[in-house]
Every structure is written in structure tokens, then in C-alpha cells.
Design a protein around this motif. Structure first.
Motif, short mmCIF file in Angstrom:
data_model
loop_
_atom_site.label_atom_id
_atom_site.label_comp_id
_atom_site.label_asym_id
_atom_site.label_seq_id
_atom_site.Cartn_x
_atom_site.Cartn_y
_atom_site.Cartn_z
N VAL A 189 0.86 -1.19 0.00
CA VAL A 189 0.00 0.00 0.00
C VAL A 189 0.89 1.23 0.00
O VAL A 189 1.65 1.46 0.95
CB VAL A 189 -0.95 0.04 1.22
CG1 VAL A 189 -1.87 1.26 1.13
CG2 VAL A 189 -1.76 -1.24 1.31
N ASP A 190 0.79 2.02 -1.02
CA ASP A 190 1.60 3.23 -1.11
C ASP A 190 1.01 4.32 -0.20
O ASP A 190 -0.20 4.39 0.02
CB ASP A 190 1.61 3.72 -2.57
CG ASP A 190 2.68 4.78 -2.81
OD1 ASP A 190 3.65 4.83 -2.03
OD2 ASP A 190 2.53 5.54 -3.79
N LYS A 191 1.88 5.16 0.35
CA LYS A 191 1.50 6.32 1.17
C LYS A 191 0.78 5.94 2.47
O LYS A 191 -0.08 6.67 2.95
CB LYS A 191 0.59 7.28 0.37
CG LYS A 191 1.16 7.72 -0.97
CD LYS A 191 2.49 8.45 -0.80
CE LYS A 191 3.02 8.94 -2.15
NZ LYS A 191 4.36 9.58 -2.01
N LEU A 192 1.14 4.82 3.05
CA LEU A 192 0.54 4.39 4.32
C LEU A 192 1.64 3.84 5.23
O LEU A 192 2.38 2.94 4.84
CB LEU A 192 -0.52 3.33 4.09
CG LEU A 192 -1.19 2.73 5.34
CD1 LEU A 192 -1.90 3.81 6.15
CD2 LEU A 192 -2.17 1.63 4.95
N ARG A 193 1.75 4.41 6.43
CA ARG A 193 2.73 3.96 7.41
C ARG A 193 2.04 3.64 8.73
O ARG A 193 0.96 4.15 9.03
CB ARG A 193 3.80 5.01 7.69
CG ARG A 193 4.67 5.38 6.52
CD ARG A 193 5.79 6.30 7.00
NE ARG A 193 6.24 7.19 5.95
CZ ARG A 193 7.48 7.27 5.51
NH1 ARG A 193 8.41 6.53 6.04
NH2 ARG A 193 7.79 8.12 4.55
N VAL A 194 2.75 2.85 9.55
CA VAL A 194 2.33 2.59 10.93
C VAL A 194 3.48 3.01 11.82
O VAL A 194 4.64 2.61 11.60
CB VAL A 194 1.99 1.10 11.16
CG1 VAL A 194 1.58 0.88 12.60
CG2 VAL A 194 0.88 0.65 10.22
N ALA A 195 3.20 3.81 12.83
CA ALA A 195 4.25 4.31 13.73
C ALA A 195 3.79 4.17 15.17
O ALA A 195 3.26 5.11 15.76
CB ALA A 195 4.60 5.75 13.40
N ASP A 196 3.97 3.01 15.73
CA ASP A 196 3.69 2.76 17.15
C ASP A 196 4.31 1.42 17.54
O ASP A 196 5.03 0.81 16.73
CB ASP A 196 2.18 2.81 17.46
CG ASP A 196 1.36 1.87 16.59
OD1 ASP A 196 1.81 0.74 16.34
OD2 ASP A 196 0.26 2.26 16.14
N THR A 246 8.46 -0.93 27.31
CA THR A 246 8.23 -0.53 25.91
C THR A 246 7.99 0.96 25.72
O THR A 246 7.86 1.40 24.57
CB THR A 246 7.03 -1.31 25.35
OG1 THR A 246 5.91 -1.16 26.25
CG2 THR A 246 7.36 -2.79 25.21
N ASN A 247 7.93 1.75 26.78
CA ASN A 247 7.61 3.16 26.64
C ASN A 247 8.68 3.90 25.82
O ASN A 247 8.36 4.59 24.84
CB ASN A 247 7.46 3.81 28.02
CG ASN A 247 7.02 5.26 27.93
OD1 ASN A 247 6.28 5.62 27.03
ND2 ASN A 247 7.46 6.09 28.86
N ALA A 248 9.94 3.78 26.22
CA ALA A 248 11.01 4.47 25.51
C ALA A 248 11.15 4.00 24.06
O ALA A 248 11.29 4.83 23.15
CB ALA A 248 12.34 4.32 26.26
N PRO A 249 11.11 2.68 23.77
CA PRO A 249 11.17 2.27 22.37
C PRO A 249 10.01 2.82 21.53
O PRO A 249 10.20 3.16 20.37
CB PRO A 249 11.11 0.73 22.45
CG PRO A 249 11.67 0.41 23.79
CD PRO A 249 11.22 1.53 24.69
N ALA A 250 8.81 2.89 22.12
CA ALA A 250 7.67 3.44 21.38
C ALA A 250 7.89 4.91 21.05
O ALA A 250 7.56 5.37 19.94
CB ALA A 250 6.38 3.25 22.19
N MET A 251 8.46 5.66 21.99
CA MET A 251 8.77 7.07 21.72
C MET A 251 9.83 7.18 20.63
O MET A 251 9.75 8.05 19.75
CB MET A 251 9.26 7.74 23.01
CG MET A 251 8.19 7.83 24.09
SD MET A 251 8.84 8.35 25.69
CE MET A 251 9.30 10.03 25.32
N MET A 252 10.81 6.29 20.66
CA MET A 252 11.86 6.30 19.64
C MET A 252 11.27 6.03 18.25
O MET A 252 11.66 6.66 17.27
CB MET A 252 12.92 5.25 19.98
CG MET A 252 14.05 5.13 18.97
SD MET A 252 13.70 4.08 17.54
CE MET A 252 13.46 2.50 18.32
#
Length: 340
Positions: A296-303, A315-321
Motif C-alpha cells: 500500500v503506497d502512502k501508508l505507514r504505521v508508527a507505534d 516498551t515506553n522508551a522504544p515506542a517514543m523512539m
């Protein structure tokens, strides 16, 4: 809610607000940061997920990807120790006016701390090369009603009542984390409605080695009772078993602790992995190394859902990173486009 995908390209999102369906089109790309459960649910509602599962719910399949297939979490265990030394913070101390004023005026004292006095990360299985299997988080907070009735602890009322009768105001708490679980769970849609909660099965302790790591961790923790420091405060382990919950086992045997683990281990709320990141040639992967959803173009997941495996820590610090790294990659892409 769903991502609008046209010709394998994310063009916007559709959602409901104030009872009305709304549509927002994306100028550049769509970023999903709805968390381990939310991002996976939205992708599947949008037609990105396991083909068989989506077809069963009559959701048109846009891209066949293993969304929700690799759910991992840490387990933790709360254990109490009584002491003969008045070193812990209990309800009585916390209510003393001078303790409150010390924080208000000086930012010092018991209210300036978070209750975690220290942590031990160690390898209890020398045959496992993956790193520390456990963390012991040492807390100076007494095991009292205010702590154990916290809904996050989630013990049954009859068990809480029994435990409270065994501890005194000078108790302290050790929170044990199992950092390298092998058990893998999954997330599925309950229906094609975005208002239905997804089906979550973490399959805790489904791998037999996880409970054995717990027993090893208990043995390590109990070895601390023989140290000079713990003996100096009279640290005494409070029994966990209650009638109907492991009381029939021989106390302190391996079978006893396996039983305790299966009854009293609980989620650490460190879920990861439902939108796993990796090589596009890896069949377990949902996003690539730049967090872009494969196919899928133009779609990201960031969490935290993009983590391949739960880390040997919180997992708090890695999630912020991940959020910071995603922001840099998005800005870099825009800069390249404008330079061209």
C-alpha cells in the motif's frame, strides 16, 4: 474507522465523529498511530490483513498481510515481603502533612519518587543467548489496600482480602517481569463494525519454557533473602497461595511455583508486534524498514505494533523512539521531493 485505499494507495481516512461519518483526504500520506490493537484493527477494517479472516467477515481484501498474527507481551508477578524495619512508604506515612509539604515547597521526600527504588535485570537461564530473561523491580511501597485494589492489579476480591491479612505496614513489593516470552498470541476482528472490540488472545504461557523461566526467576529472587542487606531488615516472603489456588501443592516446590505462575502472573501491558516490521521477503511482516505498509503506497504505521519482538525492558522508551524515527523519515521524504 478505515483507511481509504484506491489503486493500492492510501488517499485518506473515513471515521465517525458526533454520530456523523466524516472523510479526510491526505495531502501526502496516512500515518497510523493507534497502538498495538487500534492500528491492527483499522488496517483489517480497511482490507489489509489475513485474506481468509477478512473474507470470512466479508471485508474486501486490498492486501493479504499477516496483521495481528504476532502479538507479544511481558508477564509480571507481584510478590510481597514483610520486614522488621520501618523503611517502606505506607498509607499512614503518605498522609503525614510534613511529607506533603516537603514535596510542595522543596520537591523532596517520598512524593518526589515513583516508588521504584531499583531494578535487577539478569539472565536466569545460561543456555538462552537472547539476554536477560527477568527484571526485578524493587518498590518501597507497602502492599496495602490502596495498591492491591488498583484495577490494573486485577486480583479477585477474596484473594486480595486473604493477602492483606498476611502483610504488615512495613511490607515492600517486588514486581517480577518475564522479559523473553516465547508464547505468541494474536488479534482478530470480532466483526466488520469499527465499534466492536477486537478479539485478543495473548496465549500466555502457551510455550512450556515460559513457566520454567518463571520458576528460575523465583529461585533467583529467593536467593536475595540470604544476602546481608535483606537479612538486616528481616525480609520475609509472604505466601501467595490461597484456598483453591495452589494451596494443595507442596510449598516452595517447583510444582507450587508453576501453579502460582499460572494463577497470578498478569499482563505488564507491554503489547507489541501486530504490525511487525522487517524485510519485504519475510512472510511474518506487515511494514518495511521505513514503516511503510507493504503493498500500500502512502501508508505507514508508527507505534509499538511494528516491533518485531518484545524488548528486554519496558516498551515506553522504544515506542517514543519509533515516533521520533518515523517523524524524521517522513520529513526526509518531503525534503527529497521538494529538492527534486
Amino acid at each position: 474507522m478505515q483507511v481509504l485505499i484506491r489503486n493500492n494507495k492510501a488517499v485518506g481516512v473515513e471515521f465517525v465523529k458526533d454520530g456523523k461519518k466524516r472523510l479526510v483526504l491526505a495531502k501526502h500520506e496516512v500515518i497510523l498511530s493507534a497502538g498495538v490493537f487500534g492500528s491492527a484493527q483499522i488496517l483489517m477494517l480497511s482490507g489489509v490483513g489475513p485474506r481468509g479472516h477478512l473474507q470470512q467477515l466479508k471485508i474486501p481484501v486490498k492486501v493479504d498481510l499477516p496483521v495481528g498474527q504476532s502479538l507479544y507481551d511481558h508477564l509480571n508477578f507481584i510478590v510481597q515481603y514483610n520486614t522488621t524495619a520501618p523503611l517502606t512508604i505506607n498509607n499512614e506515612k503518605a498522609a503525614e502533612p510534613d511529607k506533603i509539604l516537603d514535596y510542595i515547597f522543596n520537591r523532596e521526600g517520598i512524593y518526589s519518587k515513583n516508588g521504584a527504588e531499583g531494578s535487577i535485570l539478569t539472565n536466569v537461564n545460561p543456555l538462552d543467548p537472547r539476554g536477560p530473561q527477568i527484571e526485578l523491580q524493587l518498590s518501597n511501597i507497602a502492599y496495602e489496600e490502596g495498591l492491591v485494589l488498583d484495577p490494573n492489579v486485577a486480583f479477585k476480591n477474596e484473594i486480595v482480602k486473604e493477602h492483606l491479612e498476611r502483610v504488615d505496614p512495613n511490607s515492600f513489593v517486588v514486581v517480577m517481569f518475564l522479559l523473553q516470552p516465547r508464547s505468541k498470541g494474536y488479534l482478530r476482528l470480532a466483526s466488520k463494525s469499527p465499534f466492536s472490540y477486537p478479539i485478543i488472545d495473548p496465549r500466555y504461557l502457551s510455550h512450556p519454557k515460559d513457566i520454567e523461566d518463571f520458576v528460575r526467576a523465583i529461585r533467583f529472587m529467593r536467593s536475595l533473602e540470604q544476602t546481608v542487606a535483606w537479612k538486616s531488615i528481616g525480609a520475609t516472603l509472604v505466601r501467595q497461595d490461597v484456598p483453591g489456588h495452589c494451596s494443595e501443592e507442596i510449598y516452595d516446590s517447583d510444582h507450587y511455583w508453576r501453579c502460582i505462575g499460572r494463577h497470578f502472573l498478569r499482563s505488564a501491558y507491554h503489547f507489541v508486534g501486530t504490525c511487525r516490521m522487517g524485510s519485504v521477503n519475510d512472510p511474518s511482516v506487515v511494514v518495511d524498514s521505513r514503516l511503510r505498509v507493504i503493498g500500500v503506497d502512502k501508508l505507514r504505521v508508527a507505534d509499538a505494533s511494528v516491533m518485531r519482538y518484545v524488548p528486554s525492558g519496558h516498551t515506553n522508551a522504544p515506542a517514543m523512539m519509533i515516533g521520533e524515527k518515523a517523524a524524521n523519515m517522513i520529513k526526509h521524504n518531503k525534503t527529497l521531493r521538494y529538492n527534486i
